[in-house]
Every structure is written in C-alpha cells, then in structure tokens.
Design an enzyme around this catalytic site. Sequence first.
Site, PDB file in Angstrom:
ATOM      1  N   LEU A 138       0.796  -1.225   0.000  1.00 33.28           N
ATOM      2  CA  LEU A 138       0.000   0.000   0.000  1.00 33.28           C
ATOM      3  C   LEU A 138       0.832   1.279   0.000  1.00 33.28           C
ATOM      4  O   LEU A 138       0.386   2.302  -0.496  1.00 33.28           O
ATOM      5  CB  LEU A 138      -0.934   0.004   1.218  1.00 33.28           C
ATOM      6  CG  LEU A 138      -1.951  -1.135   1.304  1.00 33.28           C
ATOM      7  CD1 LEU A 138      -2.798  -0.980   2.566  1.00 33.28           C
ATOM      8  CD2 LEU A 138      -2.841  -1.176   0.073  1.00 33.28           C
ATOM      9  N   LYS A 139       2.026   1.239   0.566  1.00 32.98           N
ATOM     10  CA  LYS A 139       2.819   2.469   0.732  1.00 32.98           C
ATOM     11  C   LYS A 139       4.095   2.453  -0.106  1.00 32.98           C
ATOM     12  O   LYS A 139       5.150   2.861   0.346  1.00 32.98           O
ATOM     13  CB  LYS A 139       3.180   2.644   2.215  1.00 32.98           C
ATOM     14  CG  LYS A 139       1.982   2.881   3.132  1.00 32.98           C
ATOM     15  CD  LYS A 139       1.322   4.225   2.855  1.00 32.98           C
ATOM     16  CE  LYS A 139       0.184   4.510   3.820  1.00 32.98           C
ATOM     17  NZ  LYS A 139       0.619   4.844   5.158  1.00 32.98           N
ATOM     18  N   ASN A 140       3.964   1.997  -1.339  1.00 28.26           N
ATOM     19  CA  ASN A 140       5.133   1.898  -2.209  1.00 28.26           C
ATOM     20  C   ASN A 140       5.091   3.001  -3.266  1.00 28.26           C
ATOM     21  O   ASN A 140       4.200   3.027  -4.120  1.00 28.26           O
ATOM     22  CB  ASN A 140       5.164   0.514  -2.872  1.00 28.26           C
ATOM     23  CG  ASN A 140       6.363   0.317  -3.772  1.00 28.26           C
ATOM     24  OD1 ASN A 140       6.503   0.995  -4.778  1.00 28.26           O
ATOM     25  ND2 ASN A 140       7.212  -0.610  -3.424  1.00 28.26           N
TER      26      ASN A 140
END
Length: 336
Positions: A110-112
């Site tokens: 999700l946080k790439n």
Amino acid sequence: MGKYSTSAEWADIVPIPQNDGGPNPLAAIAYTEEYSEAMSYLRAVMADNEKSERALELTEHIISMNPAHYTVWLYRANTLFDLQKQNQSNLEEDILEELKWLDDISLKHLKNYQIWHHRQTLLSHLRRLPSTELPFLALMLSKDTKNYHVWSYRQWLVRHFSLWDVSEIPYIDSLLDLDVRNNSAWNHRWFVLFGRHVDPKSGRGTDEVGNIVDEELIDREVGFTKLKIGLAPQNQSPWSYLRGLLRKRGSLLECKSFAQEFVGDLEGGSGDGEGCRSSHALDFLADCWAEEQEKEKAGKALELLAKRFDPIRRNYWNWRREMLGLEAVEAGPLEA
C-alpha cells in the site's frame, strides 16, 4: 543451481554478479540466492539493452521480491513501450493489461512510491482515463484514507485528465461524511476547487483567471466548512481550510463571531478560557483581533494558548505575541 542458470531460455546470457567492492566487502547486503541470481541476469539484460518478453517476465519476478527497486520499474516501463512498438500492438490494451497486474501489486504494497510512479508513467501515454481507474483509487483509499502516494497520484490524475468538474467533490464529500478529520480529503478539496489555474511548481496563478475570487464558490465553501467545524471544533483541518477561503477575500473578520462561539467569554469570569472548546478557534480569533489592531485581546488569546491549551508550542505563541509588541509569557500551572 538457480531458476535462470538451469533454464534453456536463458542459456545465452552471462550473468553479471553484484559488485560490493572486491572479495571481502566491508558491508555486503545479505541478498537471498534467488534475488541475487535474478538481479545478475537483469544486469546482463540491461547491459545488452534487451527489450523482450523474457526481460519483462524477469522484472516481474524481481518486483515480486523487491517492489521498491526503482531501476527495475523504470526498465520494465521502457521494455513495455518498446515491445509495443516492436509488435505494433494496441498501446491502450497493453497498458490496461499492465494495470490489471499492477492493481494486485498495489493492494499488497500500500505504501510503495515506485508503484504509483509506474502507474503515472503508464497513464501519461493515454488520451482518456480508463473507466476502472477511479473505482480502483477508491478501493485503495478505503484501505488507508490518508495514503500520501495515492492522493499525490490522484492530484496528478485530476490535472492530467482535467477532472476538475467531474466527480471529485461528491467523492470528497463522501469521505468527509465518513471522517471529518480526514486532512487528506480537505487538502484534495482545496486542490480541486482552487488548483486548476495554479502552477504546480511555483504555487502561483498561471493566468488572470487564477486570481479571480469566485464569491459564490467562497460563500458555499464557507458554509460547508462551518458545518464541519461544528461537528468537531478541535479538528484543525477545516479551520485551516476556512482561513484559506477567507484569505482569498482578504480578511478573516467575517467569521469572527462564528469563531467566538467556540471560545466562550474570555473577558468575563476568571478569564482563563474555561468555556473554550477549540484552541484553533482561539488561534483564529487572535488573528482577527490582530487584524483589528486589538492587540491586548489578541495577546490574551495567545497567552491562553501558551499557558493552557497548547503549551508545547509556547515558544511559537510567544513569538506571535512579540510580533504584536507584547511580552512573552511564562509556563502556566497546567503545563506542569
């Protein structure tokens, strides 16, 4: 023996191993054998500038092990576009197929940042927005409504495909109905309503239109923001949004009485702000009174912030007092 060294498909490639600085490197990274082999073959492929289906599959394998490797993402994008030219295939169909694969990767990581840069690279080659894009972004934000990478990408999407007048505001309304404290949604609301004629690099208006104040829009947004403040007076986001709206008109004073509803009577009683329900309203009033040259009133509000409501930022509130020509205040008893 690894996956590639034993494959007939890769028999023509001489892998290039990682060079960590000689046989006894000072701080070699402990890669897995699978990852080290795959990267060795990718280095060889990149050295030959090979753009092929097997190179594309190789990047997919490496990304599954390390989705943050930006060089691999860049090579994948270049390979994808080169293959499209080689095969004379339909670019839009190729991109849509890549997006389907990318969706699964995005939901796992999700946080790439690299994932979203790759997505932006893909869609920058399209003339129209895929019908699946906004629903997918809604799915991503349902998992994390303040995902910075998704919001940054969404802003780019709005600007690139001119989505200013489509469905952004109703969508933001729905997010704020779910969580009025969603600062990301407040920020995006401002961007959609006021960012169209602003240069994304300088932050300044790009033409005369960008400097025109739409009074009807401001009135509507002020009313909307007041309602949201009433739901959560100690929520800083709508107070900041309200300030931005009023600054476009040049003065905060039209909402002075509204802000006073949340602070009580500062002059009567003990004068210690007992009835105050929002430190942000107190901050807002300090600026209103400063604008009216009511320095003592402004100073009193800043004193309450420094001593009682926000003592951790006492130095800041004291700096504000000094800007008014007032003395700094010491820590109040509540701070201890």
